[in-house]
Design an enzyme around this catalytic site. Structure first.
Site, PDB file in Angstrom:
ATOM      1  N   SER A   1       9.504  -5.597  -6.852  1.00  0.00           N
ATOM      2  CA  SER A   1       9.090  -5.505  -5.459  1.00  0.00           C
ATOM      3  C   SER A   1      10.177  -4.856  -4.623  1.00  0.00           C
ATOM      4  O   SER A   1      11.370  -5.005  -4.897  1.00  0.00           O
ATOM      5  CB  SER A   1       8.817  -6.921  -4.957  1.00  0.00           C
ATOM      6  OG  SER A   1       8.872  -6.982  -3.562  1.00  0.00           O
TER       7      SER A   1
ATOM      8  N   TYR B   1      11.385 -15.482  -2.989  1.00  0.00           N
ATOM      9  CA  TYR B   1      10.486 -14.641  -3.789  1.00  0.00           C
ATOM     10  C   TYR B   1      11.213 -13.355  -4.194  1.00  0.00           C
ATOM     11  O   TYR B   1      11.240 -12.982  -5.371  1.00  0.00           O
ATOM     12  CB  TYR B   1       9.218 -14.315  -2.993  1.00  0.00           C
ATOM     13  CG  TYR B   1       8.452 -13.140  -3.550  1.00  0.00           C
ATOM     14  CD1 TYR B   1       7.717 -13.266  -4.728  1.00  0.00           C
ATOM     15  CD2 TYR B   1       8.490 -11.892  -2.928  1.00  0.00           C
ATOM     16  CE1 TYR B   1       7.040 -12.178  -5.264  1.00  0.00           C
ATOM     17  CE2 TYR B   1       7.811 -10.806  -3.449  1.00  0.00           C
ATOM     18  CZ  TYR B   1       7.092 -10.958  -4.616  1.00  0.00           C
ATOM     19  OH  TYR B   1       6.432  -9.883  -5.137  1.00  0.00           O
TER      20      TYR B   1
ATOM     21  N   LYS C   1      12.537 -11.780  -8.075  1.00  0.00           N
ATOM     22  CA  LYS C   1      12.313 -10.424  -8.606  1.00  0.00           C
ATOM     23  C   LYS C   1      13.652  -9.780  -8.959  1.00  0.00           C
ATOM     24  O   LYS C   1      13.797  -9.144 -10.012  1.00  0.00           O
ATOM     25  CB  LYS C   1      11.557  -9.571  -7.583  1.00  0.00           C
ATOM     26  CG  LYS C   1      10.127 -10.012  -7.335  1.00  0.00           C
ATOM     27  CD  LYS C   1       9.246  -9.823  -8.555  1.00  0.00           C
ATOM     28  CE  LYS C   1       7.776 -10.065  -8.269  1.00  0.00           C
ATOM     29  NZ  LYS C   1       6.950 -10.042  -9.479  1.00  0.00           N
TER      30      LYS C   1
ATOM     31  N   PHE D   1       5.860  -1.193  -3.039  1.00  0.00           N
ATOM     32  CA  PHE D   1       5.876  -1.388  -1.600  1.00  0.00           C
ATOM     33  C   PHE D   1       4.636  -2.246  -1.264  1.00  0.00           C
ATOM     34  O   PHE D   1       4.442  -3.254  -1.927  1.00  0.00           O
ATOM     35  CB  PHE D   1       6.076  -0.041  -0.898  1.00  0.00           C
ATOM     36  CG  PHE D   1       7.551   0.352  -1.008  1.00  0.00           C
ATOM     37  CD1 PHE D   1       8.398   0.205   0.069  1.00  0.00           C
ATOM     38  CD2 PHE D   1       8.097   0.763  -2.232  1.00  0.00           C
ATOM     39  CE1 PHE D   1       9.765   0.482  -0.059  1.00  0.00           C
ATOM     40  CE2 PHE D   1       9.453   1.039  -2.364  1.00  0.00           C
ATOM     41  CZ  PHE D   1      10.289   0.902  -1.272  1.00  0.00           C
ATOM     42  N   ASN D   2       3.786  -1.930  -0.333  1.00  0.00           N
ATOM     43  CA  ASN D   2       2.732  -2.890   0.046  1.00  0.00           C
ATOM     44  C   ASN D   2       1.365  -2.457  -0.474  1.00  0.00           C
ATOM     45  O   ASN D   2       0.725  -1.582   0.125  1.00  0.00           O
ATOM     46  CB  ASN D   2       2.681  -3.026   1.574  1.00  0.00           C
ATOM     47  CG  ASN D   2       3.930  -3.684   2.125  1.00  0.00           C
ATOM     48  OD1 ASN D   2       5.037  -3.219   1.881  1.00  0.00           O
ATOM     49  ND2 ASN D   2       3.769  -4.764   2.839  1.00  0.00           N
TER      50      ASN D   2
ATOM     51  N   LEU E   1      -0.904  -8.717   5.535  1.00  0.00           N
ATOM     52  CA  LEU E   1      -1.622  -8.232   6.722  1.00  0.00           C
ATOM     53  C   LEU E   1      -3.073  -7.863   6.440  1.00  0.00           C
ATOM     54  O   LEU E   1      -3.992  -8.357   7.099  1.00  0.00           O
ATOM     55  CB  LEU E   1      -0.863  -7.023   7.292  1.00  0.00           C
ATOM     56  CG  LEU E   1      -1.588  -6.266   8.409  1.00  0.00           C
ATOM     57  CD1 LEU E   1      -1.700  -7.139   9.649  1.00  0.00           C
ATOM     58  CD2 LEU E   1      -0.860  -4.963   8.737  1.00  0.00           C
TER      59      LEU E   1
ATOM     60  N   VAL F   1      -0.198 -11.233  14.985  1.00  0.00           N
ATOM     61  CA  VAL F   1       0.813 -10.195  14.747  1.00  0.00           C
ATOM     62  C   VAL F   1       2.182 -10.818  15.016  1.00  0.00           C
ATOM     63  O   VAL F   1       2.464 -11.226  16.145  1.00  0.00           O
ATOM     64  CB  VAL F   1       0.588  -8.972  15.662  1.00  0.00           C
ATOM     65  CG1 VAL F   1       1.707  -7.951  15.473  1.00  0.00           C
ATOM     66  CG2 VAL F   1      -0.776  -8.340  15.379  1.00  0.00           C
TER      67      VAL F   1
ATOM     68  N   GLU G   1      10.488 -15.645  10.097  1.00  0.00           N
ATOM     69  CA  GLU G   1      11.801 -15.672   9.451  1.00  0.00           C
ATOM     70  C   GLU G   1      11.774 -14.805   8.192  1.00  0.00           C
ATOM     71  O   GLU G   1      10.817 -14.849   7.427  1.00  0.00           O
ATOM     72  CB  GLU G   1      12.128 -17.121   9.059  1.00  0.00           C
ATOM     73  CG  GLU G   1      13.601 -17.361   8.811  1.00  0.00           C
ATOM     74  CD  GLU G   1      13.869 -18.779   8.303  1.00  0.00           C
ATOM     75  OE1 GLU G   1      14.983 -18.995   7.834  1.00  0.00           O
ATOM     76  OE2 GLU G   1      12.971 -19.630   8.380  1.00  0.00           O
ATOM     77  N   GLY G   2      12.816 -14.010   7.992  1.00  0.00           N
ATOM     78  CA  GLY G   2      12.912 -13.207   6.769  1.00  0.00           C
ATOM     79  C   GLY G   2      12.231 -11.848   6.853  1.00  0.00           C
ATOM     80  O   GLY G   2      12.322 -11.049   5.935  1.00  0.00           O
TER      81      GLY G   2
END
Length: 346
Positions: free
Chosen positions: A127, A152, A156, A181-182, A203, A220, A296-297
């Site tokens: 990832s 997470y 990875k 990526f996503n 999302l 959002v 957060e993160g």
């Protein structure tokens, strides 16, 4: 000669199912193992409908080493494509031990069994989270890793390091590490797609569930990032493009590549609000949203430099943002409750 199989761990999940379709269509034989914690075997039935091929599938947890060994005894496995693992960023911050135990522990078991059966080829689903907050953009494979912002991402990163060490210790091993990526969208057929359990962490499944009426409103997180519209910018890649990257990686393994790493992304960043607008345009559905504080993160902007994969794997993305949205909507509108039957109204 006995049939050789590609073992796909986590093969009933979102990315796994799409990879299985592409592998079957490219002429490979596939066997799937999945513990079904975040997936259902219904998805494998759909893969069989799409491809017209039977897919041997087994409910196996990688933490159960004896069960993993039985799969290697039953099938002649030539390569492992490793998707299995827990993947909710927020949950990993709350439950780090569960993530380390499942993702890292399960992978160590898998590698030990592979070694025992002299199966020394692996394609690992990593990832872009291994890069942490980017020091420069676009992010290429030489970008420093390890400053991950959540457990997470760290699992990875640690698994990548473990695979590297295994390859360094035994030159017969070949590994392709793919940093995603996503991934978004779904198969053109509308039969398979992303089916998050509970509240979606990502999302676009959330957007689709708002569009289909399962959720009232999109939240959002953060509108004060240093980006064109204040919302987070990410590199979204169509799931089928991503899956085809794995077939390209299969060919790389056959060259006896040692341990190599590739980004799988488009090289283009879109903001949260860009994605909402694109989805509304592709579907004609209004997506109400509200702004909430940052999570957060989370980081402001990250997108890939995908050139190395194009040069060395001969792979690049071909599907547009519009196609991602249309395919996602086809899947969600055909399957408003994912793979589950509709809840009874009684």
């Amino acid at each position: 000669m006995s049939t050789e199989y590609v073992l796909v761990t986590g093969g009933a999940g979102y990315i796994g199912t799409h990879a299985v379709v592409e592998l079957l269509q490219a002429g490979y034989n596939v066997v799937v193992v999945d513990n079904l914690v975040n997936a259902s075997m219904e998805s494998i039935g759909r893969v069989e409908e799409i491809t017209g091929k039977k897919v041997p599938s087994h409910q196996v947890d990688l933490l159960d080493k004896e069960a993993v060994k039985k799969i290697f005894q039953q099938y002649k496995i030539s390569l492992v494509m490793h998707f299995a693992g827990l993947k909710a960023v927020g949950e990993s911050v709350q439950l780090p031990l569960l993530y380390y135990h499942t993702n890292v522990g399960g992978t160590v078991n898998l590698l030990e069994v592979m070694k025992e059966f002299s199966v020394k080829n692996i394609i690992f689903s990593s990832s872009a989270t291994v890069y942490g907050a980017p020091q420069y953009l676009p992010v290429d494979e030489k970008h420093p890793t390890g400053s991950c912002t959540n457990a997470y991402g760290k699992t990875k990163f640690f698994i990548e390091e473990i695979i590297r060490d295994v390859c360094a210790a035994d030159k017969e091993w070949n590994a392709v590490i793919l940093r995603y990526f996503n991934p978004v969208g779904a198969h053109k057929s509308g039969k398979i797609g992303e089916n998050p359990q509970g509240v979606p962490n990502n999302l676009m499944p959330f957007v689709a569930q708002v569009a289909v009426g399962r959720r009232e409103c999109l939240t959002v997180f953060g509108s004060d990032y240093d980006t064109p519209d204040g919302t987070g910018v990410r590199d979204y890649i169509h799931i089928v493009d991503l899956a085809q990257g794995h077939v390209a990686a299969m060919k790389k393994i056959q060259e006896k590549c040692g341990c190599v790493v590739y980004n799988l992304g488009t090289g283009v960043g879109y903001s949260v609000l860009d994605m909402v607008k694109a989805f509304q345009k592709a579907t004609g559905k209004e997506i109400p949203y509200k702004i909430a504080p940052r999570r957060e993160g989370d980081i402001a902007t990250v997108y890939a430099d995908p050139k190395t994969a194009e040069q060395e794997l001969g792979w690049k993305t071909t599907r547009s943002l519009e196609e991602m949205c249309e395919d996602l909507w086809r899947w969600q509108s055909n399957n408003p409750h994912g793979y589950a039957p509709a809840p009874s109204s009684s």
